[in-house]
Design an enzyme around this catalytic site. Structure first.
Site, PDB file in Angstrom:
ATOM      1  N   ASP A   1       0.842  -1.193   0.000  1.00  0.00           N
ATOM      2  CA  ASP A   1       0.000   0.000   0.000  1.00  0.00           C
ATOM      3  C   ASP A   1       0.879   1.244   0.000  1.00  0.00           C
ATOM      4  O   ASP A   1       1.536   1.549   0.992  1.00  0.00           O
ATOM      5  CB  ASP A   1      -0.900  -0.029   1.241  1.00  0.00           C
ATOM      6  CG  ASP A   1      -1.972   1.052   1.207  1.00  0.00           C
ATOM      7  OD1 ASP A   1      -1.964   1.875   0.262  1.00  0.00           O
ATOM      8  OD2 ASP A   1      -2.810   1.073   2.128  1.00  0.00           O
TER       9      ASP A   1
ATOM     10  N   HIS B   1      -0.487   4.123  -0.253  1.00  0.00           N
ATOM     11  CA  HIS B   1      -1.321   5.017   0.569  1.00  0.00           C
ATOM     12  C   HIS B   1      -1.409   6.427  -0.004  1.00  0.00           C
ATOM     13  O   HIS B   1      -1.694   7.394   0.723  1.00  0.00           O
ATOM     14  CB  HIS B   1      -0.759   5.072   1.997  1.00  0.00           C
ATOM     15  CG  HIS B   1      -1.811   5.040   3.058  1.00  0.00           C
ATOM     16  ND1 HIS B   1      -1.999   6.059   3.963  1.00  0.00           N
ATOM     17  CD2 HIS B   1      -2.737   4.105   3.370  1.00  0.00           C
ATOM     18  CE1 HIS B   1      -2.987   5.760   4.785  1.00  0.00           C
ATOM     19  NE2 HIS B   1      -3.455   4.575   4.446  1.00  0.00           N
TER      20      HIS B   1
ATOM     21  N   GLU C   1      -1.229  -0.838  -4.069  1.00  0.00           N
ATOM     22  CA  GLU C   1      -2.456  -0.088  -3.790  1.00  0.00           C
ATOM     23  C   GLU C   1      -2.176   1.414  -3.735  1.00  0.00           C
ATOM     24  O   GLU C   1      -1.171   1.846  -3.163  1.00  0.00           O
ATOM     25  CB  GLU C   1      -3.033  -0.553  -2.454  1.00  0.00           C
ATOM     26  CG  GLU C   1      -4.314   0.153  -2.046  1.00  0.00           C
ATOM     27  CD  GLU C   1      -4.924  -0.462  -0.800  1.00  0.00           C
ATOM     28  OE1 GLU C   1      -5.458   0.310   0.020  1.00  0.00           O
ATOM     29  OE2 GLU C   1      -4.871  -1.697  -0.640  1.00  0.00           O
TER      30      GLU C   1
ATOM     31  N   GLU D   1     -10.384   3.239  -2.571  1.00  0.00           N
ATOM     32  CA  GLU D   1     -10.892   3.599  -1.249  1.00  0.00           C
ATOM     33  C   GLU D   1     -11.249   5.077  -1.150  1.00  0.00           C
ATOM     34  O   GLU D   1     -12.050   5.459  -0.291  1.00  0.00           O
ATOM     35  CB  GLU D   1      -9.883   3.233  -0.165  1.00  0.00           C
ATOM     36  CG  GLU D   1      -8.605   4.051  -0.177  1.00  0.00           C
ATOM     37  CD  GLU D   1      -7.599   3.547   0.836  1.00  0.00           C
ATOM     38  OE1 GLU D   1      -7.552   4.099   1.947  1.00  0.00           O
ATOM     39  OE2 GLU D   1      -6.857   2.597   0.513  1.00  0.00           O
TER      40      GLU D   1
ATOM     41  N   HIS E   1     -12.427  -2.469   0.109  1.00  0.00           N
ATOM     42  CA  HIS E   1     -11.614  -1.866   1.170  1.00  0.00           C
ATOM     43  C   HIS E   1     -12.376  -1.945   2.481  1.00  0.00           C
ATOM     44  O   HIS E   1     -13.548  -1.596   2.542  1.00  0.00           O
ATOM     45  CB  HIS E   1     -11.349  -0.403   0.795  1.00  0.00           C
ATOM     46  CG  HIS E   1     -10.525   0.363   1.763  1.00  0.00           C
ATOM     47  ND1 HIS E   1     -11.063   1.284   2.638  1.00  0.00           N
ATOM     48  CD2 HIS E   1      -9.191   0.370   1.988  1.00  0.00           C
ATOM     49  CE1 HIS E   1     -10.101   1.828   3.346  1.00  0.00           C
ATOM     50  NE2 HIS E   1      -8.951   1.296   2.980  1.00  0.00           N
TER      51      HIS E   1
END
Length: 382
Positions: A183, A185, A209, A235, A285
């Site tokens: 991730d 992020h 991700e 997400e 998610h």
């Protein structure tokens, strides 16, 4: 049947539950929240209640459209999260009235189990390795890890090497006995994402991700063209209209709508169908609570392209409450071999311990995500 009352409960660690009551005594539960903005979503829920009190809860599609379209300004994380939790609760009521789980109301099962993965916190390799070992003992073999710490818009090779070193040590420790996604992020700028993804390729992560922020989605197809690693995102997209642009542009292999952020079950089922038409897989998610997880599972079990389900058991955010602390029927969420089975009880299939919810809501913390800064004191993406 008419809706008579809507109550919200802010809860540790960073959740909010919603209860819809009816004049026939049937109650539905939902989980509307934006992590770090629970009070704002709570206000939106109560504003939307004006459209709901006195209405028939079985008219889910109509109520969804009213909540979405009755306001001139629409969409975005706050409104769509409020709608999401309300929508979950309405499906919960419908299932209880008809004595059927939500997946049954949506056409029945397309699979008998769904693979779960667990988030592993920590930035130091030793901490991540210890976390994986602990989770493997309870049956997990698929994980998601931080892909890096904060990076500058253009950063040095030492920062890249540090991120790659963590991943290299994890792959060396476990070989191919585990799978893991990374991730980013949204911490990584497009130029640095290009560099970092290339350096990570030898370690064959399951996916990367949020390689860049959702507002930089035009880079998804460009990054995808330069790597064999599947890219995942979603997400921070909040409606089928947000996802439409990403699907049309290409580049994303795994779509990750959040059932508590993207309009709930009604909207996310449509998003799943859109993704299938583009040969894009679904992995909802879910770093949140049990109601959000239950909603995800119902979508997973009716969506052909669902491949993975995130869950928050043992996640480092869970300070003050664990995933199933407010659930009476904990056994229904048991995993076998790292897989969830369908929830079989009517509605969402979650039996909430309301007395415990009320007690813990009295002193719920106002969770905030960390504020990071770069070496020059400018704000960094968390």
């Amino acid at each position: 049947m008419k809706i008579t009352k809507i109550t919200t409960y802010r809860l540790p660690p960073r959740w909010m539950f919603l209860k819809i009551e009816t004049d026939e005594g049937v109650v539905g539960w939902g989980e509307p929240v934006i992590e770090g903005r629970a009070r704002t979503v709570e206000a939106a829920v109560h504003e939307l209640s004006d459209y709901l009190i006195g209405q028939d809860p079985s008219r889910i599609n109509d109520l969804w459209q009213v909540m979405y379209r009755a306001g001139f300004y629409r969409g975005g994380p706050i409104l769509m999260s409020a709608i999401a939790g309300i929508d979950q609760a309405l499906w919960d009521i419908k299932g209880k009235v008809l004595n059927a789980p939500v997946w049954q109301l949506m056409g029945g099962l397309v699979r008998d189990k769904i693979k779960a993965y667990s988030w592993v916190g920590g930035d130091r390799p030793a901490d991540v390795i210890d976390g994986i070992k602990t989770l493997r003992e309870i049956g997990f073999d698929t994980f998601k890890l931080n892909g890096c710490e904060e990076l500058g818009l253009i950063d040095n090779s030492r920062a890249v090497d540090a991120a790659v070193n963590t991943v290299a040590q994890i792959r060396e420790a476990f070989g191919n006995q585990i799978e893991f996604g990374l991730d980013f992020h949204g911490r990584v700028s497009a130029p640095m994402a290009k560099v970092l993804i290339k350096e990570l390729e030898p370690y064959r992560p399951l996916f990367i991700e949020e390689p860049v922020l959702a507002e930089q989605a035009e880079y998804y197809p460009k990054l995808a063209a330069q790597t064999h690693i599947p890219l995942a995102a979603g997400e921070r997209m909040f409606s089928r209209f947000d996802f439409k642009r990403v699907l049309e542009a290409g580049g994303i292999s795994i779509l990750q709508p959040d059932l508590s952020h993207a309009g709930g079950i009604t909207e996310c089922y449509k998003i799943a169908g859109m993704a299938e038409a583009y040969d894009v897989t679904l992995a909802p998610h879910c770093p949140l609570g049990p109601i959000a997880l239950a909603a995800c599972l119902h979508i997973d079990f009716v969506s052909y392209n669902a491949v993975l389900q995130e869950q928050s058991m043992g996640i480092h955010y869970n300070k003050g409450a664990e995933l199933l602390d407010f659930v009476k029927n904990k056994e229904d969420f048991s995993m076998v071999g790292g897989f969830f089975k369908p929830l079989m009880k009517p509605g969402l299939g979650v039996e909430i311990d309301e007395a415990k919810v009320i007690e813990f809501s009295k002193n719920a913390p106002d969770w905030r995500n960390p504020l990071w800064r770069h070496e020059d004191n400018s704000v960094a993406e968390w």
